[in-house]
Design a protein around this motif. Structure first.
Motif, PDB file in Angstrom:
ATOM      1  N   ILE A   9      52.313  48.347  26.443  1.00 51.18           N
ATOM      2  CA  ILE A   9      52.421  49.696  26.578  1.00 51.18           C
ATOM      3  C   ILE A   9      53.435  50.161  25.436  1.00 51.18           C
ATOM      4  CG2 ILE A   9      53.494  51.602  28.113  1.00 51.18           C
ATOM      5  CD1 ILE A   9      52.409  49.965  30.283  1.00 51.18           C
ATOM      6  N   VAL A  10      53.224  51.086  24.742  1.00 45.64           N
ATOM      7  CA  VAL A  10      54.035  51.723  23.552  1.00 45.64           C
ATOM      8  C   VAL A  10      54.297  53.020  24.172  1.00 45.64           C
ATOM      9  CG1 VAL A  10      54.506  52.258  21.302  1.00 45.64           C
ATOM     10  CG2 VAL A  10      52.911  50.218  22.176  1.00 45.64           C
ATOM     11  N   ASN A  11      55.591  53.278  24.610  1.00 45.61           N
ATOM     12  CA  ASN A  11      56.004  54.453  25.390  1.00 45.61           C
ATOM     13  C   ASN A  11      57.028  55.434  24.449  1.00 45.61           C
ATOM     14  OD1 ASN A  11      56.313  56.710  26.833  1.00 45.61           O
ATOM     15  ND2 ASN A  11      57.525  55.508  28.601  1.00 45.61           N
ATOM     16  N   GLY A  12      56.673  56.452  24.125  1.00 45.83           N
ATOM     17  CA  GLY A  12      57.633  57.049  23.005  1.00 45.83           C
ATOM     18  C   GLY A  12      57.030  57.032  21.674  1.00 45.83           C
ATOM     19  N   VAL A  13      55.763  56.787  21.626  1.00 49.25           N
ATOM     20  CA  VAL A  13      54.940  56.854  20.243  1.00 49.25           C
ATOM     21  C   VAL A  13      55.059  58.086  19.602  1.00 49.25           C
ATOM     22  CG1 VAL A  13      52.678  56.953  21.227  1.00 49.25           C
ATOM     23  CG2 VAL A  13      52.942  55.468  19.159  1.00 49.25           C
TER      24      VAL A  13
END
Length: 383
Positions: A9-13
């Motif tokens: 999960i890449v949160n703030g992409v």
């Protein structure tokens, strides 16, 4: 050769750092190279789940890079069995809640700094992660930059003799946002939104100093808000409530003194946006993000102070360039690869949540020092 897919999960992409450094220059670069090879012949393939608050921005980024797995629902992403790693590049105020949810979901966690808004919260996250048995990491990218890796090579080779002092200059002029757009988001200048240069930069200074020269034992800091009025992204004037400059002295193990100036209100007359000068009994070095130059004791000139005559020496020409001697990859990508090896292959990774908590602690104590106008000792942190 076996390919091992790992859901991330890449949160703030949709933010500048999450997109540019972590998505494009790290995770997508690993995929473009065919994945990350491990010692046993396995290749790790990052499967990316993009998370953010704007559906429009997420869709546009996904389409631009040929990705199809994205969502605005973090809870749903954390509930997926095919996701093993949670990465956070959100604004600091949103980070603690999301990381806590990732811990409860049993995900390994890698995050931008600062880990949390205060030391107590950062330590609590570290303890919760340890109790849950999840692996953790905090971005400490400066350690992997070419200039500092060359500096580390000099230290390991004994070039300096006894290190005496470190002087660092970081910063550049961030435009106010009126007649030219600002290069940084407006929340950076609002303390109520988690902004401030101390919160942003002291975690960096902690790991640079601790890894290269010794643990920080005391701090004396002065902060300022040099530009009190700025204009936000929508063209609205606002009052800056966070510090935009910090001038600090750090006392390190072994008697080394480090003086570091950080400012978003300074015009650059340096070769790089950050430079560290290290002086030792046997030699000195000046390291930036990419370059590193040295002057050994045996070739140190003998200037004489005479204000009545013009200086005729070209002091910069008296320093020698440290060669690369290797290919330097993007620092963010290098640390991502180390964290993936840590998760998949169990390789060591010392930049965990406790290391991140120490950076938060230094920022907190630096602000305390500035607020109370005194030297503040830095106690050891442990879980």
């Amino acid at each position: 050769m076996t390919r091992r897919s790992i859901g991330i999960i890449v949160n703030g992409v949709t933010g500048r750092m999450g997109y540019r450094q972590h998505l494009v220059r790290s995770l997508l670069a690993i995929r473009d190279a065919g994945g990350l090879p491990l010692a046993d012949g396995t290749t790790v393939w990052p499967h990316l789940v993009l998370v953010g608050r704007s559906e429009t921005k997420l869709r546009e980024i996904a389409q631009r890079h040929g990705l199809d797995d994205w969502t605005t629902d973090l809870s749903a992403a954390l509930a997926r069995d095919d996701v093993e790693i949670y990465f956070d590049a959100q604004v600091t105020q949103q980070r603690e809640k999301a990381i806590r949810a990732a811990i409860e979901a049993g995900k390994h966690i890698y995050t931008e700094k600062p880990l949390a808004e205060d030391t107590a919260a950062a330590l609590d996250l570290a303890r919760a992660a340890r109790a849950a048995g999840v692996r953790t990491g905090v971005v400490q990218d400066k350690l992997f930059l070419p200039g500092l890796r060359k500096l580390k090579r000099l230290l390991d080779g004994g070039f300096f003799g006894e290190v005496l002092s470190v002087r660092g200059e970081f910063g550049y002029w961030v435009f106010e946002g009126d007649w030219q757009p600002a290069q940084r988001p407006s929340w950076n200048y609002r303390a109520e939104d988690g902004g401030g240069i101390v919160v942003d930069m002291f975690p960096h200074w902690h790991y640079v100093l601790a890894e290269l020269f010794g643990e920080v034992r005391a701090v004396s800091a002065t902060t300022a808000t040099h530009v009190p009025r700025r204009v936000d992204e929508a063209g609205r004037p606002y009052q800056a409530t966070a510090d935009d400059a910090a001038y600090a002295v750090f006392e390190l193990d072994g008697g080394v003194i480090a003086q570091l100036n950080s400012s978003w209100a300074v015009r650059v007359f340096r070769d790089e946006l950050v430079e560290f000068q290290v002086d030792g009994t046997e030699g000195s070095a000046v390291a930036g993000l990419r370059r590193c130059r040295v002057q050994h004791r045996a070739v140190t000139p003998k200037p004489v102070w005479n204000p009545d005559l013009p200086v005729t020496e070209d002091f910069r020409s008296q320093w020698s360039e440290v060669p690369d001697n290797e290919d330097f990859d993007n620092g963010f990508k290098v640390q991502w690869e180390a964290f993936l090896r840590h998760v998949v292959a169990g390789e060591s990774f010392r930049w965990d949540f406790l290391a991140g908590a120490r950076g938060v602690q230094l920022a907190e104590l630096g602000l305390l020092s500035a607020r109370e106008g005194r030297r503040v000792e830095v106690p050891e942190l442990s879980l």
